[in-house]
Design a protein around this motif. Structure first.
Motif, short mmCIF file in Angstrom:
data_model
loop_
_atom_site.label_atom_id
_atom_site.label_comp_id
_atom_site.label_asym_id
_atom_site.label_seq_id
_atom_site.Cartn_x
_atom_site.Cartn_y
_atom_site.Cartn_z
N UNK A 119 0.84 -1.18 0.00
CA UNK A 119 0.00 0.00 0.00
C UNK A 119 0.88 1.23 0.00
N UNK A 120 0.34 2.31 -0.52
CA UNK A 120 1.12 3.53 -0.62
C UNK A 120 0.29 4.70 -0.16
N UNK A 125 9.56 12.24 2.20
CA UNK A 125 10.52 11.20 2.50
C UNK A 125 11.60 11.62 3.46
N UNK A 126 11.58 12.86 3.90
CA UNK A 126 12.61 13.36 4.80
C UNK A 126 12.24 13.18 6.26
N UNK A 127 13.25 13.24 7.12
CA UNK A 127 13.06 13.12 8.56
C UNK A 127 13.72 14.32 9.23
N UNK A 128 12.95 15.03 10.05
CA UNK A 128 13.45 16.18 10.78
C UNK A 128 13.27 15.93 12.27
N UNK A 129 14.29 16.22 13.07
CA UNK A 129 14.24 15.97 14.50
C UNK A 129 13.76 17.16 15.30
N UNK A 148 11.29 0.83 18.43
CA UNK A 148 10.10 0.83 17.59
C UNK A 148 9.86 2.20 16.97
N UNK A 149 10.08 3.27 17.74
CA UNK A 149 9.87 4.61 17.19
C UNK A 149 10.76 4.89 16.01
N UNK A 150 12.02 4.49 16.11
CA UNK A 150 12.93 4.67 14.98
C UNK A 150 12.47 3.86 13.78
N UNK A 151 12.03 2.63 14.02
CA UNK A 151 11.57 1.78 12.92
C UNK A 151 10.35 2.37 12.24
N UNK A 152 9.45 2.97 13.02
CA UNK A 152 8.27 3.61 12.44
C UNK A 152 8.67 4.81 11.59
N UNK A 153 9.56 5.65 12.11
CA UNK A 153 10.02 6.81 11.35
C UNK A 153 10.68 6.37 10.05
N UNK A 154 11.48 5.34 10.13
CA UNK A 154 12.16 4.83 8.93
C UNK A 154 11.17 4.29 7.91
N UNK A 155 10.18 3.54 8.38
CA UNK A 155 9.20 2.96 7.47
C UNK A 155 8.36 4.03 6.78
N UNK A 156 7.89 5.00 7.55
CA UNK A 156 7.05 6.05 6.97
C UNK A 156 7.83 6.91 6.00
N UNK A 157 9.06 7.28 6.37
CA UNK A 157 9.86 8.11 5.45
C UNK A 157 10.20 7.32 4.20
N UNK A 158 10.44 6.02 4.35
CA UNK A 158 10.74 5.19 3.19
C UNK A 158 9.60 5.09 2.22
N UNK A 159 8.37 5.30 2.73
CA UNK A 159 7.18 5.26 1.87
C UNK A 159 6.79 6.64 1.36
N UNK A 181 2.24 1.11 10.22
CA UNK A 181 2.12 1.70 8.89
C UNK A 181 0.82 1.27 8.23
N UNK A 182 0.45 0.02 8.40
CA UNK A 182 -0.84 -0.42 7.84
C UNK A 182 -1.99 0.38 8.42
#
Length: 266
Positions: free
Chosen positions: A3-4, A63-67, A20-31, A242-243
């Motif tokens: 899904x996109x 696709x970017x991540x800002x802290x 988990x928070x890092x993994x979520x940020x990575x997954x969302x930015x990757x999409x 993400x789903x």
């Protein structure tokens, strides 16, 4: 992902410095989502943002991540940070709340300080962030919220009374909020992980055999093992998150999804 639809969407992820928070940020930015990553650990957050930015090649763009360093227990800081994020990145479409702390110990031996700190982050923090973010979503008529809780929210755990109670409260708050804002296009769900290979989980281990004992369970502590025979990776939980914030889950709200390999036998 099958899904996109994340291009152009802005997501706020709390507790994003690790696990988990890092993994979520990575997954969302990757999409393709633009991610505002927050955590009160400013140093680890900066390292995470640098690493994810190197992967995506983006900053405050698709696709970017800002802290944004943030302590979710401080309601004024939460309000100010959310306002800043929306000013700099745009209106928030997605909120994922992962910030959490763990204090263990017998229920009757839990100190006032530990009880208060666990609830300040795990429960009041969820309230503070939702109160700052969700009104804007409701006004715009769309939004998706996921609170990352724990399977301890739905099953008694010896030595984890404060943590379990705080997570159960966060889940029920999320569901009540979801009921109130459903008619305005905002969906609110919870994801309840079991044992996941994060720094928090590893802080409970006391030797190389600890992961195997987690998988096998502990009858003396009335704790079942993990039927799937493995400890989750943060990405396993991120996939569920993400789903739930995707258009594929557009008719799902007020649910708690357990991602624990069957450990709670639900």
């Amino acid at each position: 992902m099958p899904y996109g639809g994340f291009d152009g969407r802005v997501a706020l992820v709390t507790g994003a410095a690790q696990g988990i928070g890092r993994a979520v940020a990575q997954a969302l930015s990757g999409l393709g989502a633009t991610v505002a990553a927050t955590d009160r650990a400013a140093g680890p957050l900066a390292e995470t943002v640098a690493a994810l930015t190197a992967r995506t090649g983006g900053g405050p763009a698709a696709g970017g991540v800002t802290g944004y360093p943030l302590d979710v227990t401080d309601p004024r800081a939460v309000d100010a940070t959310v306002a800043r994020v929306e000013r700099e990145l745009g209106p928030l479409d997605i909120l994922v709340q992962v910030a959490g702390v763990l204090r263990t110990g017998a229920a009757l031996e839990t100190t006032d300080r530990d009880w208060a700190e666990v609830f300040a982050v795990n429960t009041a923090g969820v309230f503070h962030v939702c109160r700052a973010v969700v009104p804007g979503m409701a006004e715009r008529g769309a939004g998706a919220v996921v609170t990352v809780a724990s399977n301890a929210a739905g099953i008694p755990r010896a030595g984890m009374s404060a943590y379990a109670a705080s997570k159960a409260a966060a889940v029920m708050f999320t569901k009540c909020l979801g009921l109130e804002v459903a008619a305005r296009g905002v969906r609110c769900n919870a994801v309840c992980p079991g044992s996941t290979d994060t720094p928090m989980q590893r802080s409970l281990w006391d030797g190389p055999s600890a992961p195997r004992r987690v998988i096998e369970g502990d009858p003396a502590a009335y704790r079942t093992g993990i039927p799937l025979g493995r400890i989750a990776e943060p990405a396993d939980v991120a996939d569920a998150v993400v789903y739930l914030v995707s258009d594929g889950a557009r008719h799902i709200t007020m649910q708690d999804v357990y991602v624990d390999g069957g450990a709670t036998l639900r």
